[in-house]
Design an enzyme around this catalytic site. Structure first.
Site, PDB file in Angstrom:
ATOM      1  N   ASP A  96       0.879  -1.153   0.000  1.00 30.48           N
ATOM      2  CA  ASP A  96       0.000   0.000   0.000  1.00 30.48           C
ATOM      3  C   ASP A  96       0.930   1.220   0.000  1.00 30.48           C
ATOM      4  O   ASP A  96       2.152   1.092   0.075  1.00 30.48           O
ATOM      5  CB  ASP A  96      -0.943  -0.031   1.219  1.00 30.48           C
ATOM      6  CG  ASP A  96      -2.145   0.872   1.015  1.00 30.48           C
ATOM      7  OD1 ASP A  96      -3.178   0.654   1.661  1.00 30.48           O
ATOM      8  OD2 ASP A  96      -2.052   1.801   0.177  1.00 30.48           O
TER       9      ASP A  96
HETATM   10  C1  GLC Z   1      -4.184   4.381   0.082  1.00 26.53           C
HETATM   11  C2  GLC Z   1      -5.110   3.229   0.397  1.00 26.53           C
HETATM   12  C3  GLC Z   1      -5.193   2.221  -0.708  1.00 26.53           C
HETATM   13  C4  GLC Z   1      -5.085   2.933  -2.041  1.00 26.53           C
HETATM   14  C5  GLC Z   1      -3.669   3.454  -2.135  1.00 26.53           C
HETATM   15  C6  GLC Z   1      -3.429   4.232  -3.432  1.00 26.53           C
HETATM   16  O1  GLC Z   1      -3.446   4.749   1.212  1.00 26.53           O
HETATM   17  O2  GLC Z   1      -4.886   2.531   1.611  1.00 26.53           O
HETATM   18  O3  GLC Z   1      -6.431   1.507  -0.553  1.00 26.53           O
HETATM   19  O4  GLC Z   1      -5.367   2.055  -3.104  1.00 26.53           O
HETATM   20  O5  GLC Z   1      -3.317   4.269  -1.027  1.00 26.53           O
HETATM   21  O6  GLC Z   1      -4.129   5.420  -3.411  1.00 26.53           O
END
Ligand code: GLC
Length: 744
Positions: free
Chosen positions: A270
């Site tokens: 993430d």
């Molecule tokens: C965010 C979220 C994730 C998302 C990623 C990209 O922090 O936790 O679900 O897809 O970053 O934006």
């Protein structure tokens, strides 16, 4: 001599087989991998958001140091950056282009929690297909969804992004989204792996403690279902689970994902979840974080820069092997080949597909089926054709083009929105009724109650009040957790003022989570819970309120009476002291009564364990009667057939969601008082009956067992050969007589 030749031939054969790629795709991957420098390999493991910092990314892309970009908007810009990778880098490896496409791209569907409330996997799959057609036409071929975190805690802001509290419903919904996306050439990314929704206190990114058997029974099945549906990628979660953040969790990312599940999906972190190992207190520094992540086979580093900064150094120091990098790069190249990016890396800039008539039809259906009728004293549907009526449309959510879209909307266009006010004004053009409008409050958190009097003045002129209340979009989603679940601002005060006029108040809630609306619902003539319905929330809601559509939504998550009940969910354990009888509540306890005089059972002094609305609950404009379920055998060896006749005993044709629940009476471990094992959404014309049939397999009744011996623990999946009962019901309460059966 002959003997030696035989052995060497055998060895050559084994060697050949060991190195021979399994199939042409693997051959292409090996061939490309063999040409890559170590810098180019590490570059593939790097995912960047070019909008995040001022440093231009073009040079990095041309040098082959970026494997994926995300949050790049517009086909032209995407093609511009893609051209640098394909035509200017040494090997011309295309970029993966990703975006948070969570519930639509420009055309926004109800939030996933609302889509869960439809209990209609075919509809959710179709919505995902149309979303993929739209997003890919803008150059996005990798969506960071579905989120399949099973959530028991509505304080957690991301409850909005999942499909509720049940593992089986979430599994079915997540798999539907994966099929929908990938049938249209957009890779799904099932997230967040794993246990993210169990964060203590419902506070985002917080600590989780999850026993292995609970992880496997509840939180992992939706990931397995999504991967079995073909999900091309999976995303690490931010949380530490039992002391280990997921990005560094070898047990999750290798033992389970690769060895046990045999998945070849790409595992992406993430946002910075790899570098987060330092603030987590696991890694001493970012270089240590990079080491922990690669050793746990986190394959792509989203916006963390720890792989590009440290992997080469770690390799030169002999702390990692190139083979570890190779296995990550294989997953990345595999996804690029599967998406056909080497053949077609660019997007047609002249032909965006958006907001098509079919999308409009499906998004309206999704709004209609995602709304849950929680109460109705008969005021709904409004009978607008009988006599001239005056309707007051009011409340802070009645005309909010942006807020009704809900959380995680990057590309949705508020200008496309049709709000409830717009929809009713449109209907009034040709209808026999008049619309008055007064928001009363300017936004959901508005504490300035001066406007409420204006709404009351208008209410006195109306025959019926439609009160659109709830939460602004920003109050749910990532890092948007709430410590209480009341309607924000002065919305409760406004509800009381409207009710005081004596006119019937229809309460329509547009929110990202269940709210504790019990006191308001008690005074309302009707309650329609719409979550955030997306671009055309107004149209779908107007169709339901006026009877053009009949409500069929069912709660995908338990609605608590008060936040102190949380976590409260239907498939709980009974405990050794269940509170069956209505317990003595705090204000009825006699003063000075003896310590043990008021009973010893599991409840709160302020409230019994019953929720405001149970899981699976939702009313209709008609009524349904359930016959006694019939089972093919009372002894289940491999499977049994369960059937049940359902009659539409009312005057409206309608959909009903028949739910199959089981309960294991005893066994090797304590089991939930009730578990959803099947559901069917069926259309039954007024006055007619239909039979639903379910096949219940022995494995459907299994669960993960655990045996501990000293410091060792062993887990295995099995079904206990014991007594069970089942029922087919309109929701998770035991509304029909349970049928007993035994597993052999
Ligand atoms: C965010 C979220 C994730 C998302 C990623 C990209 O922090 O936790 O679900 O897809 O970053 O934006």
């Amino acid at each position: 001599m002959k003997h030696r030749i035989a052995i060497s031939t055998l060895m050559v054969g084994v060697l050949f087989l060991a190195c021979t790629p399994k199939n042409p795709e693997e051959e292409k991957i090996e061939n490309l991998l063999s040409q890559m420098t170590i810098e180019e390999k590490i570059g593939q493991m790097n995912q960047l958001d070019p909008s995040w910092d001022a440093e231009p990314k073009e040079q990095l892309i041309k040098e082959g140091k970026v494997g994926s970009i995300f949050n790049v908007v517009g086909a032209k810009e995407i093609n511009r950056l893609q051209r640098m990778a394909v035509e200017e880098s040494r090997l011309g490896i295309p970029l993966l282009v990703a975006r948070d496409v969570i519930h639509g791209y420009e055309t926004i569907y109800p939030i996933p929690l609302g889509q869960g409330a439809t209990w209609n996997t075919a509809l959710v799959e179709r919505a995902a297909q149309l979303t993929a057609q739209e997003a890919t036409s803008f150059g996005i071929h990798w969506a960071f969804s579905p989120m399949v975190d099973v959530a028991h805690d509505p304080r957690w802001g991301r409850v909005a992004e999942g499909y509720g509290e049940d593992s089986y419903l979430t599994s079915r919904m997540g798999a539907a989204v994966v099929r929908g996306y990938q049938s249209e050439g957009m890779a799904a990314c099932v997230k967040h792996f794993a246990g993210y929704s169990v964060s203590e206190g419902g506070r985002d990114y917080n600590t989780t403690w999850i026993p292995e058997v609970q992880l496997r029974d509840i939180y992992l099945p939706p990931f397995k279902a999504a991967l079995d549906a073909g999900a091309m990628s999976i995303m690490c979660s931010f949380n530490d689970m039992n002391g280990l953040p997921s990005s560094a969790n070898h047990h999750l990312n290798v033992d389970l994902l690769r060895t046990e599940w045999h998945s070849d999906a790409l595992l992406v972190s993430d946002w910075g979840s790899g570098s987060d190992l330092v603030p987590h207190g696991l890694a001493a520094n970012k270089k240590d974080a990079a080491l922990r992540c690669i050793n746990a086979r986190m394959e792509m580093d989203m916006q963390g820069n720890i792989y590009t900064d440290y992997l080469k150094e770690l390799l030169d120091e002999g702390k990692i092997k190139e083979s570890q990098i190779d296995e990550c790069v294989r997953s990345i190249l595999r996804m690029k080949f599967r998406l056909g990016l080497f053949e077609n890396p660019y997007v047609d800039e002249e032909n965006p597909k958006k907001y098509t008539p079919e999308e409009i039809a499906i998004v309206d259906q999704a709004v209609e089926e995602s709304a849950i009728l929680l109460k109705n004293d008969g005021v709904l549907p409004l009978t607008l054709d009988k006599k001239q009526q005056t309707i007051l449309v009011c409340g802070p959510m009645a005309d909010q083009k942006k807020e009704q879209l809900g959380t995680w909307v990057f590309d949705g266009k508020p200008e496309y929105s049709v709000t409830p006010l717009m929809a009713f004004n449109e209907l009034a053009q040709s209808g026999n009724f008049k619309v008055l409008y007064e928001p009363g409050l300017s936004f959901s958190r508005d504490k300035n109650s001066k406007g409420i009097n204006k709404a009351v003045t208008q209410a006195k002129k109306a025959d019926v009040i439609l009160y659109f209340c709830g939460e602004e979009a920003i109050l749910s989603g990532e890092a948007r957790c709430r410590a209480n679940l009341n309607l924000p601002g002065a919305q409760c005060e406004m509800m009381d003022a409207l009710v005081a006029t004596g006119k019937p108040v229809v309460m329509i809630v547009m929110a990202g989570r269940p709210l504790t609306i019990g006191a308001q619902a008690e005074k309302a003539a009707a309650v329609l819970y719409a979550f955030h319905g997306g671009t055309r929330a107004g149209v779908g809601l107007a169709n339901l309120i006026t009877g053009k559509a009949v409500p069929s939504g069912k709660t995908p998550i338990t609605f608590p009476k008060m936040v102190g009940q949380v976590p409260l969910y239907y498939n709980r354990h009974n405990t050794g002291r269940p509170s069956y009888a209505p317990p003595m509540l705090i204000d009825s306890i006699p003063i000075g009564c003896p310590q043990f005089s008021i009973g010893q059972s599991s409840y709160w002094l302020e409230t019994p364990t019953e929720p405001l609305y149970p899981f699976g609950f939702g009313l209709s404009y008609t009524t349904f009667e359930y016959g006694e379920p019939q089972i093919s055998q009372t002894e289940l060896a491999d499977s049994i057939i369960v059937s049940c006749e359902i009659t539409n005993t009312g005057s409206k044709d309608a959909f009903e969601v028949a739910q199959l629940y089981t309960h294991q009476l005893y066994g090797d471990l304590v089991r939930p008082i009730c578990e959803l094992k099947g559901f069917q959404k069926i259309f039954i014309p007024a006055g007619e009956k239909k039979e639903v049939q379910f096949t219940l397999h022995k494995s459907d009744l299994g669960y993960w067992h655990e045996q501990k011996h000293n410091c060792e623990s062993r887990v295995w999946f099995a079904t206990d050969p014991v007594d069970f009962e089942l029922w087919v019901s309109p929701d998770s309460r035991r509304l029909t007589k349970p049928i007993a059966f035994k597993v052999k």
